[in-house]
Design a protein around this motif. Sequence first.
Motif, PDB file in Angstrom:
ATOM      1  N   SER A 192      14.334   9.455 -16.089  1.00 21.36           N
ATOM      2  CA  SER A 192      14.863  10.573 -15.297  1.00 21.36           C
ATOM      3  C   SER A 192      16.328  10.856 -15.603  1.00 21.36           C
ATOM      4  CB  SER A 192      14.642  10.336 -13.810  1.00 21.36           C
ATOM      5  OG  SER A 192      15.238   9.122 -13.437  1.00 21.36           O
ATOM      6  N   SER A 193      17.101   9.808 -15.884  1.00 21.95           N
ATOM      7  CA  SER A 193      18.465  10.060 -16.341  1.00 21.95           C
ATOM      8  C   SER A 193      18.894   8.894 -17.209  1.00 21.95           C
ATOM      9  CB  SER A 193      19.417  10.204 -15.154  1.00 21.95           C
ATOM     10  OG  SER A 193      20.738  10.156 -15.630  1.00 21.95           O
ATOM     11  N   SER A 195      21.875   8.406 -18.031  1.00 18.72           N
ATOM     12  CA  SER A 195      23.296   8.131 -17.834  1.00 18.72           C
ATOM     13  C   SER A 195      23.541   6.847 -17.039  1.00 18.72           C
ATOM     14  CB  SER A 195      23.983   9.313 -17.150  1.00 18.72           C
ATOM     15  OG  SER A 195      23.345   9.565 -15.925  1.00 18.72           O
ATOM     16  N   ASN A 196      22.563   6.434 -16.215  1.00 21.17           N
ATOM     17  CA  ASN A 196      22.762   5.163 -15.512  1.00 21.17           C
ATOM     18  C   ASN A 196      21.478   4.349 -15.533  1.00 21.17           C
ATOM     19  OD1 ASN A 196      23.471   3.045 -13.945  1.00 21.17           O
ATOM     20  ND2 ASN A 196      24.250   4.259 -12.213  1.00 21.17           N
ATOM     21  N   SER A 198      21.146   1.347 -14.966  1.00 17.91           N
ATOM     22  CA  SER A 198      21.102   0.258 -13.991  1.00 17.91           C
ATOM     23  C   SER A 198      20.535   0.704 -12.657  1.00 17.91           C
ATOM     24  CB  SER A 198      22.498  -0.310 -13.749  1.00 17.91           C
ATOM     25  OG  SER A 198      23.164  -0.486 -14.959  1.00 17.91           O
ATOM     26  N   SER A 199      20.251   1.974 -12.526  1.00 14.72           N
ATOM     27  CA  SER A 199      19.792   2.462 -11.231  1.00 14.72           C
ATOM     28  C   SER A 199      18.431   1.864 -10.860  1.00 14.72           C
ATOM     29  CB  SER A 199      19.711   3.992 -11.287  1.00 14.72           C
ATOM     30  OG  SER A 199      18.667   4.449 -10.486  1.00 14.72           O
ATOM     31  N   PRO A 200      18.342   1.246  -9.663  1.00 16.78           N
ATOM     32  CA  PRO A 200      17.062   0.658  -9.254  1.00 16.78           C
ATOM     33  C   PRO A 200      15.967   1.716  -9.100  1.00 16.78           C
ATOM     34  CG  PRO A 200      18.772   0.273  -7.585  1.00 16.78           C
ATOM     35  CD  PRO A 200      19.394   1.081  -8.674  1.00 16.78           C
ATOM     36  N   LEU A 201      16.365   2.907  -8.755  1.00 17.60           N
ATOM     37  CA  LEU A 201      15.389   3.985  -8.602  1.00 17.60           C
ATOM     38  C   LEU A 201      14.717   4.249  -9.960  1.00 17.60           C
ATOM     39  CD1 LEU A 201      14.260   6.082  -6.620  1.00 17.60           C
ATOM     40  CD2 LEU A 201      16.049   7.655  -7.398  1.00 17.60           C
ATOM     41  N   LEU A 202      15.549   4.320 -11.001  1.00 18.48           N
ATOM     42  CA  LEU A 202      15.030   4.544 -12.349  1.00 18.48           C
ATOM     43  C   LEU A 202      14.074   3.416 -12.742  1.00 18.48           C
ATOM     44  CD1 LEU A 202      15.024   6.054 -15.082  1.00 18.48           C
ATOM     45  CD2 LEU A 202      16.944   4.626 -15.770  1.00 18.48           C
ATOM     46  N   TYR A 203      14.487   2.192 -12.415  1.00 18.84           N
ATOM     47  CA  TYR A 203      13.649   1.038 -12.772  1.00 18.84           C
ATOM     48  C   TYR A 203      12.262   1.181 -12.144  1.00 18.84           C
ATOM     49  CZ  TYR A 203      12.379  -3.743 -13.910  1.00 18.84           C
ATOM     50  OH  TYR A 203      11.744  -4.848 -14.438  1.00 18.84           O
ATOM     51  N   ASP A 356      17.269  16.082 -18.095  1.00 15.93           N
ATOM     52  CA  ASP A 356      17.447  15.591 -16.721  1.00 15.93           C
ATOM     53  C   ASP A 356      16.863  16.583 -15.710  1.00 15.93           C
ATOM     54  OD1 ASP A 356      18.655  13.446 -17.807  1.00 15.93           O
ATOM     55  OD2 ASP A 356      20.681  13.839 -17.036  1.00 15.93           O
TER      56      ASP A 356
END
Length: 621
Positions: A192-193, A195-196, A198-203, A356
Amino acid sequence: MLSNPPPKIQPSSIRESSKNPVSKSGRNRLLVLVLFLIALSVFGGQPARLFGHICHGRSSLASWSGSPGEIYWEQCMPAVNNVECGRIIVPKDYFNPDAGTASIALGRYKATKHPRKGSVFLNPGGPGGAGTKMATAKGDVMAKLIGDDWDLIGFDPRGIGSTRPATRCFSSPSEDIVFFANTVIEQGITVSSISNLSSPLLYDQLVEQHRQFLALKQTQAELCRKNMGDELRYMGTAGTATVVRDIDFMAKVIEGKDEKINYWGGSYGSILGAYLVNMLPPSRIGYVAIDGIANPIIWANEPSHKWPINWVADAEKTYQMFLQDCSKAGPTLCPLAKHKDEHWKNLQRRLEEFFDATARNPIPVPFGNRPGFLTSGGARGMLEIFLQQPTVWPTAARAFASAMSGNATELYNYIVRPMPGSPSLPWPTVALNKDLVRLAVTCLDSPRPASKEAFPTAEDLTDQGLKALREVSEHFGMSTGISEPDGGCQYWPVDGPERFTGPWNASLEREMLIADPITPKASGLLINSLMPNSSVIIIQDGPGHCSLALPSLCTAKLQRAYFAGQVPKNGTVCGVDVSTFPDEESERLLMQSLSVEDRELLDALKGIRESMVEARFGFVF
Ligand SMILES: *[C@@H]1O[C@H](CO)[C@@H](O)[C@H](O)[C@H]1NC(C)=O
Ligand SMILES: *[C@@H]1O[C@H](CO)[C@@H](O)[C@H](O)[C@H]1NC(C)=O
Ligand SMILES: *[C@@H]1O[C@H](CO)[C@@H](O)[C@H](O)[C@H]1NC(C)=O
Ligand SMILES: *[C@@H]1O[C@H](CO)[C@@H](O)[C@H](O)[C@H]1NC(C)=O
Ligand SMILES: *[C@@H]1O[C@H](CO)[C@@H](O)[C@H](O)[C@H]1NC(C)=O
């Protein structure tokens, strides 16, 4: 190391029969002809799209059986100038005579110059590419690359094209398409992005998508198990080692048992070539040229779910070249640029913003190949494919610019398949079974996790993808699923008759020719370094996968000279002859500056590229 003893079955009784062995052949042929003519009238003179090549339409011959070594050649139907179609019977399993036989479809473009030097076997890649078509539809152009004093033999490898038995897991083409429709296998993983990371949402989003991926692969494998049973082991899905045995066997039947094997292979065909020269005794190997190199050591020794990180080694470099060339060309030739010489990073920023935004809101596509929507994962995966094919960068730029301005139809149509039977489609279609045939080959070639405990989880796959994004390619680390649908072999129901895992340092009588563009060239250099005295490498100074991705007369002429007996100097660097965003005027000037012969060669190279793209993706773009 071979996991099995050397093969016992050799062509003993070599009989070349020119007669059609099927007694009902006359009637069957008439029936096929009638069906063909009906199709011709119904589908507006485009039967090739429906039937693949004409050789593939002759189902009456598919069931032809005999004993190993029997072969026949006859006119293709309809006839192709200077081309023969045929079949050869091979042992299904070279280690087990009781396993029965398989029937391999052949196409042969005959030498037009005499004396004839022998036969060169062709593999256009994939895996899953029907090699017959390369000889029947592109034989004349391949002859420009290899030389017109060779017979060029294309064959459909096990499980592929008209070779029988074929791989069949789904009960119909529609079931195949519906199964993959709108899944992560068809549309790729959406990050989804980037750029980060480390985001738990992305994980969590990534784990969820990988859970779907695993469930799909497991379902597919179960279907194959049920529909093919043990046949899967031999027929549908012979691994690369068995295809090497087939080439060895065919060469003995066709040229005689003391004649050497000659071979040309691109992309996956380079894997087959590396297996060929390393598996067989050096005395069997003649002229071998491979192009667009994939790493055979990883292919044979690492589980296939770990491969993707290797596919993106030079993706960032190529992305930058694409954007730089685009901005240099300016908006008329490349609509992703706002003005000529705009900084490439601006173009990249806009594309990344598009990915994005599409991750948040997929773009509706009501009037595409099927009604559907474009996902960010699909768009990024398609860009990764386009990057490997610099000849079509202008097409890619147009499709992306259109999607970025709200009309995603063209881009979407490159990604999703229409339903079979849709009315005459304005769009190219991805071959059925592309994913399946690849799975069938890769799962027999790569080591499979031994126990359930060793099966990769969705979390493992996510971690691996994030590693690829962080360490190898920040934009495409998780986007190879559409181009290289690997993984899922833990569910594959069978092992093949044989696996080859190296060594890869054969000492040959004649050097093998390796050609690779600069992005990526690591695997070409690797093979070259393992066989320092038995190979030479040509490095093509341009982007793309395979030297043919952006034609170079220099590379092509060195390949032709090689097949004429002249080994090029190791490490020769060749420039390319076509720019990535050509304008009409410079095209015209280029063509004017070339000799007739060079012009023909350049055209031939474009034709071969199409053949290879089709082998890999099922359509030409
Ligand atoms: C990335 O996300 C993590 C977790 O949500 C957060 O702690 C961190 O500040 C973010 N980094 C940036 C650069 O936004
Ligand atoms: C969207 O693009 C497709 C393909 O380029 C074209 O056929 C169609 O007319 C376009 N639709 C609109 C609404 O512009
Ligand atoms: C090739 O490599 C193997 C194992 O790495 C080694 O044992 C063998 O001696 C090598 N062969 C040649 C010809 O260098
Ligand atoms: C290659 O040839 C050179 C010179 O003849 C020799 O010293 C070297 O050992 C050879 N290397 C291999 C791997 O065969
Ligand atoms: C062949 O050329 C490649 C590319 O320049 C180089 O890396 C390799 O060392 C060369 N091999 C030999 C044996 O000189």
